[in-house]
Design an enzyme around this catalytic site. Sequence first.
Site, PDB file in Angstrom:
ATOM      1  N   ASN A  11       0.771  -0.903   0.149  1.00 22.96           N
ATOM      2  CA  ASN A  11       0.007  -0.053  -0.168  1.00 22.96           C
ATOM      3  C   ASN A  11       0.579   1.164   0.124  1.00 22.96           C
ATOM      4  O   ASN A  11       2.227   1.223   0.565  1.00 22.96           O
ATOM      5  CB  ASN A  11      -1.139   0.214   1.291  1.00 22.96           C
ATOM      6  CG  ASN A  11      -1.879   1.653   1.440  1.00 22.96           C
ATOM      7  OD1 ASN A  11      -1.677   2.305   0.320  1.00 22.96           O
ATOM      8  ND2 ASN A  11      -3.421   0.764   1.199  1.00 22.96           N
ATOM      9  N   GLY A  13      -0.137   4.547   0.500  1.00 18.96           N
ATOM     10  CA  GLY A  13      -0.358   4.932   1.161  1.00 18.96           C
ATOM     11  C   GLY A  13       0.569   5.221   1.732  1.00 18.96           C
ATOM     12  O   GLY A  13       1.017   5.737   3.119  1.00 18.96           O
ATOM     13  N   LYS A  14       0.322   3.673   2.582  1.00 17.65           N
ATOM     14  CA  LYS A  14       1.283   3.211   4.361  1.00 17.65           C
ATOM     15  C   LYS A  14       2.516   3.464   4.094  1.00 17.65           C
ATOM     16  O   LYS A  14       3.500   3.857   5.120  1.00 17.65           O
ATOM     17  CB  LYS A  14       0.358   1.582   4.430  1.00 17.65           C
ATOM     18  CG  LYS A  14      -0.146   1.112   5.505  1.00 17.65           C
ATOM     19  CD  LYS A  14      -1.041   0.428   5.244  1.00 17.65           C
ATOM     20  CE  LYS A  14      -1.820  -0.148   6.080  1.00 17.65           C
ATOM     21  NZ  LYS A  14      -1.790  -1.619   6.403  1.00 17.65           N
ATOM     22  N   ASP A  71      -0.312  -3.609  10.988  1.00 18.47           N
ATOM     23  CA  ASP A  71      -2.550  -4.654  10.603  1.00 18.47           C
ATOM     24  C   ASP A  71      -3.202  -3.547  11.070  1.00 18.47           C
ATOM     25  O   ASP A  71      -2.819  -3.306  12.129  1.00 18.47           O
ATOM     26  CB  ASP A  71      -2.284  -6.026  11.111  1.00 18.47           C
ATOM     27  CG  ASP A  71      -3.684  -6.463  10.114  1.00 18.47           C
ATOM     28  OD1 ASP A  71      -3.643  -6.622   8.774  1.00 18.47           O
ATOM     29  OD2 ASP A  71      -4.471  -6.500  10.793  1.00 18.47           O
ATOM     30  N   PHE A 153      -6.584   7.210   2.487  1.00 18.33           N
ATOM     31  CA  PHE A 153      -7.206   6.327   1.672  1.00 18.33           C
ATOM     32  C   PHE A 153      -7.685   5.502   2.789  1.00 18.33           C
ATOM     33  O   PHE A 153      -8.164   5.746   3.432  1.00 18.33           O
ATOM     34  CB  PHE A 153      -5.826   5.189   1.269  1.00 18.33           C
ATOM     35  CG  PHE A 153      -4.678   4.994   2.298  1.00 18.33           C
ATOM     36  CD1 PHE A 153      -4.726   3.766   3.182  1.00 18.33           C
ATOM     37  CD2 PHE A 153      -3.862   5.425   2.817  1.00 18.33           C
ATOM     38  CE1 PHE A 153      -4.469   3.376   4.305  1.00 18.33           C
ATOM     39  CE2 PHE A 153      -2.679   5.258   3.389  1.00 18.33           C
ATOM     40  CZ  PHE A 153      -3.214   4.450   4.510  1.00 18.33           C
ATOM     41  N   LYS A 176      -2.814  14.779   9.913  1.00 17.76           N
ATOM     42  CA  LYS A 176      -3.320  13.242   9.680  1.00 17.76           C
ATOM     43  C   LYS A 176      -2.629  12.392  11.101  1.00 17.76           C
ATOM     44  O   LYS A 176      -2.278  11.188  12.384  1.00 17.76           O
ATOM     45  CB  LYS A 176      -4.279  12.508   8.121  1.00 17.76           C
ATOM     46  CG  LYS A 176      -3.929  11.037   8.793  1.00 17.76           C
ATOM     47  CD  LYS A 176      -4.325  10.184   7.451  1.00 17.76           C
ATOM     48  CE  LYS A 176      -4.313   8.984   7.246  1.00 17.76           C
ATOM     49  NZ  LYS A 176      -4.221   8.217   6.213  1.00 17.76           N
ATOM     50  N   ARG A 182      -1.357   4.780  13.155  1.00 15.83           N
ATOM     51  CA  ARG A 182      -0.459   4.669  12.979  1.00 15.83           C
ATOM     52  C   ARG A 182       1.005   5.434  13.844  1.00 15.83           C
ATOM     53  O   ARG A 182       1.567   4.931  13.866  1.00 15.83           O
ATOM     54  CB  ARG A 182       0.179   4.243  11.422  1.00 15.83           C
ATOM     55  CG  ARG A 182       0.700   3.668  10.387  1.00 15.83           C
ATOM     56  CD  ARG A 182       1.248   3.319   9.295  1.00 15.83           C
ATOM     57  NE  ARG A 182      -0.191   2.407   8.946  1.00 15.83           N
ATOM     58  CZ  ARG A 182      -1.396   2.974   8.288  1.00 15.83           C
ATOM     59  NH1 ARG A 182      -1.812   4.166   8.480  1.00 15.83           N
ATOM     60  NH2 ARG A 182      -2.566   1.676   7.850  1.00 15.83           N
TER      61      ARG A 182
END
Length: 203
Positions: A11, A13-14, A71, A153, A176, A182
Amino acid sequence: MIKELVAATHNLGKLEEFIVLMKDLPIEIKSLADFGRIEEPEETGCTFADNARLKAIYYARKTGMTCIADDSGLEVQALDGEPGVRSARYAGKGATAKENNDLLLRNMKFQIKRNCRFRCALAVAQPDGKILHEVDGICEGMLLHDPLGSEGFGYDPLFWSMELHKSMGEATMQEKNKVSHRGKAIRKLIAVWGRKNENRSHR
């Protein structure tokens, strides 16, 4: 101190969040794309922590590098914690973010209570399978009736942040990262690394 880490995610975005959140550490973050095609493991864990641990060990062994894996997902109180560990595949394996969001909104159509939270579990593993660190982070919010914003996302446009007073889909990455699940987990990890390095320097 670890000098290089591979982030166990496809991903983008991650991956960008990992790089930005860990930019002040003298660590190079590598992408799984740097290692060619690696088949994804089956995420069989019952909790976010189980799956983070599973992915960290799996990709550390596959790449031969220390690996950081997360996760994470959305837990909705009215749905008894769903989508939970199935957040990325809520509408089925290979589902798009829009398909997951649409299914979630259908399932929440007649729900008045819309409390929800983003939860993240992080694990760092060595190629020999040893887990070095495990941390987690939580971000509380409310589920919107319609998406707001086009940033972020996944479920971000449906998640109203109690701290930012806007949807995650309207927030800049800087905003964010200050409040996200996260971001909180990675700051815990950085603090753990700092304490370990300080302890070594006093030996």
